[in-house]
Write an enzyme that holds these catalytic residues in place. Structure first.
Site, PDB file in Angstrom:
ATOM      1  N   TYR A  40       0.825  -1.206   0.000  1.00  0.00           N
ATOM      2  CA  TYR A  40       0.000   0.000   0.000  1.00  0.00           C
ATOM      3  C   TYR A  40       0.863   1.260   0.000  1.00  0.00           C
ATOM      4  O   TYR A  40       0.797   2.079   0.913  1.00  0.00           O
ATOM      5  CB  TYR A  40      -0.921   0.029   1.207  1.00  0.00           C
ATOM      6  CG  TYR A  40      -1.942  -1.082   1.308  1.00  0.00           C
ATOM      7  CD1 TYR A  40      -2.313  -1.838   0.205  1.00  0.00           C
ATOM      8  CD2 TYR A  40      -2.549  -1.370   2.523  1.00  0.00           C
ATOM      9  CE1 TYR A  40      -3.248  -2.847   0.314  1.00  0.00           C
ATOM     10  CE2 TYR A  40      -3.485  -2.373   2.647  1.00  0.00           C
ATOM     11  CZ  TYR A  40      -3.836  -3.118   1.539  1.00  0.00           C
ATOM     12  OH  TYR A  40      -4.766  -4.118   1.660  1.00  0.00           O
ATOM     13  N   HIS A 106      -0.474 -12.105   2.077  1.00  0.00           N
ATOM     14  CA  HIS A 106      -1.502 -11.327   1.379  1.00  0.00           C
ATOM     15  C   HIS A 106      -2.277 -12.166   0.368  1.00  0.00           C
ATOM     16  O   HIS A 106      -3.498 -12.017   0.222  1.00  0.00           O
ATOM     17  CB  HIS A 106      -0.838 -10.133   0.690  1.00  0.00           C
ATOM     18  CG  HIS A 106      -1.717  -8.952   0.547  1.00  0.00           C
ATOM     19  ND1 HIS A 106      -1.248  -7.665   0.469  1.00  0.00           N
ATOM     20  CD2 HIS A 106      -3.063  -8.828   0.467  1.00  0.00           C
ATOM     21  CE1 HIS A 106      -2.248  -6.816   0.338  1.00  0.00           C
ATOM     22  NE2 HIS A 106      -3.367  -7.502   0.321  1.00  0.00           N
ATOM     23  N   SER A 185     -13.250  -4.565   2.670  1.00  0.00           N
ATOM     24  CA  SER A 185     -14.338  -4.027   1.831  1.00  0.00           C
ATOM     25  C   SER A 185     -15.701  -4.304   2.471  1.00  0.00           C
ATOM     26  O   SER A 185     -16.615  -4.793   1.801  1.00  0.00           O
ATOM     27  CB  SER A 185     -14.278  -4.612   0.418  1.00  0.00           C
ATOM     28  OG  SER A 185     -13.121  -4.193  -0.252  1.00  0.00           O
ATOM     29  N   PRO A 186     -15.867  -3.980   3.762  1.00  0.00           N
ATOM     30  CA  PRO A 186     -17.132  -4.286   4.433  1.00  0.00           C
ATOM     31  C   PRO A 186     -18.293  -3.417   3.958  1.00  0.00           C
ATOM     32  O   PRO A 186     -19.446  -3.714   4.286  1.00  0.00           O
ATOM     33  CB  PRO A 186     -16.810  -4.005   5.907  1.00  0.00           C
ATOM     34  CG  PRO A 186     -15.753  -2.947   5.860  1.00  0.00           C
ATOM     35  CD  PRO A 186     -14.917  -3.307   4.673  1.00  0.00           C
ATOM     36  N   GLY A 188     -18.922  -2.997   0.720  1.00  0.00           N
ATOM     37  CA  GLY A 188     -19.177  -3.356  -0.677  1.00  0.00           C
ATOM     38  C   GLY A 188     -18.465  -2.454  -1.650  1.00  0.00           C
ATOM     39  O   GLY A 188     -19.017  -2.072  -2.676  1.00  0.00           O
ATOM     40  N   ALA A 193     -22.273   2.244   1.315  1.00  0.00           N
ATOM     41  CA  ALA A 193     -22.262   3.555   1.972  1.00  0.00           C
ATOM     42  C   ALA A 193     -23.205   4.527   1.277  1.00  0.00           C
ATOM     43  O   ALA A 193     -23.548   5.570   1.836  1.00  0.00           O
ATOM     44  CB  ALA A 193     -20.849   4.125   1.994  1.00  0.00           C
TER      45      ALA A 193
END
Length: 309
Positions: A40, A106, A185-186, A188, A193
């Protein structure tokens, strides 16, 4: 509640001061689980600066395994034992810590037996450089092989009201082995959101533009599905993001990691821990957002090829 620290959707990143302020605010709000990865960008460096003097307040997780292809190969993954050791040392330096609480592979490297990789990771535990081991996007079968070498503490995978596949085989295996699930990615990938209505609401360099769930009719169908969640949230008097996170928090031994670049969104996400869902509300969520309702695959073919199915 935990927080994923990552700049993964666009090429834009915070300057150090803004990123550090965001992480410090997360700690002030009671967030104790910080999740990052060596791939990242300079995220590990920023996390390291932010937790300076507050290391005892943080459960720190990072990941390794993605690499620039080695000379003469096209491989994107490296989980050879020698690379495990090299990657860990680099992450310790960037984070400026003497140990990592949770160290993830990962992605599973198809060219290296999982037993060899986890064996090298276990050496890091014995050396005190790592406290717990994790895997990301791993099949139930591979997980069992890994766990036989050294206890696996957590598995990270995509899991949300939009992505329910882990419920088929992975979650039963996790329950059987007593392993936690860390849900990335809770929200989606932003759909849940409710903050975009058109593809043009995403930045031009946002990689979600190439994701199958954001293509053509899939996009419209998924926005409509998210609207059902929005309506339930309106009735509940919480935000759609809070509802989606609260749903995950009702699942057994699941920790969501909603990444954010906004102080405002950070506070919103953290407050999801205070949202309590009744049985009737959970049943309504299930009716309005049932399994397999989302349109499109969760990765394009090149990304899907890196999953350990």
């Amino acid at each position: 509640m935990s927080l994923g620290i990552a700049d993964v959707y666009t090429s834009s990143v915070h300057d150090d001061a803004a990123a550090i302020a965001l992480i410090e605010r997360a700690l002030d709000l009671g967030v104790t689980f910080l999740d990052t990865a060596d791939i990242y960008g300079d995220s590990e460096l920023k996390v390291g600066k932010a937790i300076k003097g507050r290391r005892a307040d943080v459960f720190l997780a990072t990941k390794f395994g993605f690499v620039q292809p080695r000379v003469g190969t096209q491989e994107q993954l490296d989980a050879r034992p020698e690379y495990v050791r090299e990657a860990c040392e680099r992450s310790l330096r960037r984070l400026d810590v003497d140990h990592i609480d949770l160290y993830y592979l990962h992605r599973v490297d198809p060219n290296v037996p999982i037993e060899e990789t986890v064996g090298a990771m276990a050496d890091l535990v014995r050396q005190g450089k790592v406290r717990h081991l994790g895997l990301s996007e791993v099949s139930a079968a591979t997980l069992r092989r890994a766990h036989a070498v050294h206890p696996i503490t957590a598995v990270q995978t995509e899991y949300s009201l939009f992505t329910r596949e882990p419920e088929d085989e992975l979650i039963p295996a996790l329950k059987d082995l007593g392993i936690g699930l860390v849900a990335y990615s809770p929200l989606g990938r932003g759909f849940l959101a409710g903050r975009f209505r058109r593809l043009d609401d995403l930045a031009p360099d946002d990689w979600r533009r190439r994701n199958p769930r954001f293509q053509g009719d899939n996009f419209e169908r998924n926005v409509a599905l998210a609207d059902h969640v929005r309506e339930i949230a309106r009735t509940k008097k919480c935000t759609p993001a809070q509802l989606a996170l609260a749903w995950l928090l009702t699942r057994d031994n699941v920790v969501p990691i909603p990444g954010t670049s906004s102080i405002e969104r950070l506070a919103e996400n953290a407050a999801a821990a205070d949202v309590r869902l009744t049985r009737d509300e959970l049943d309504e969520i299930e009716r309005q957002s049932p399994r397999n309702a989302v349109a499109g695959e969760r990765y394009h073919p090149s990304g899907a090829a890196l999953l350990n199915g």
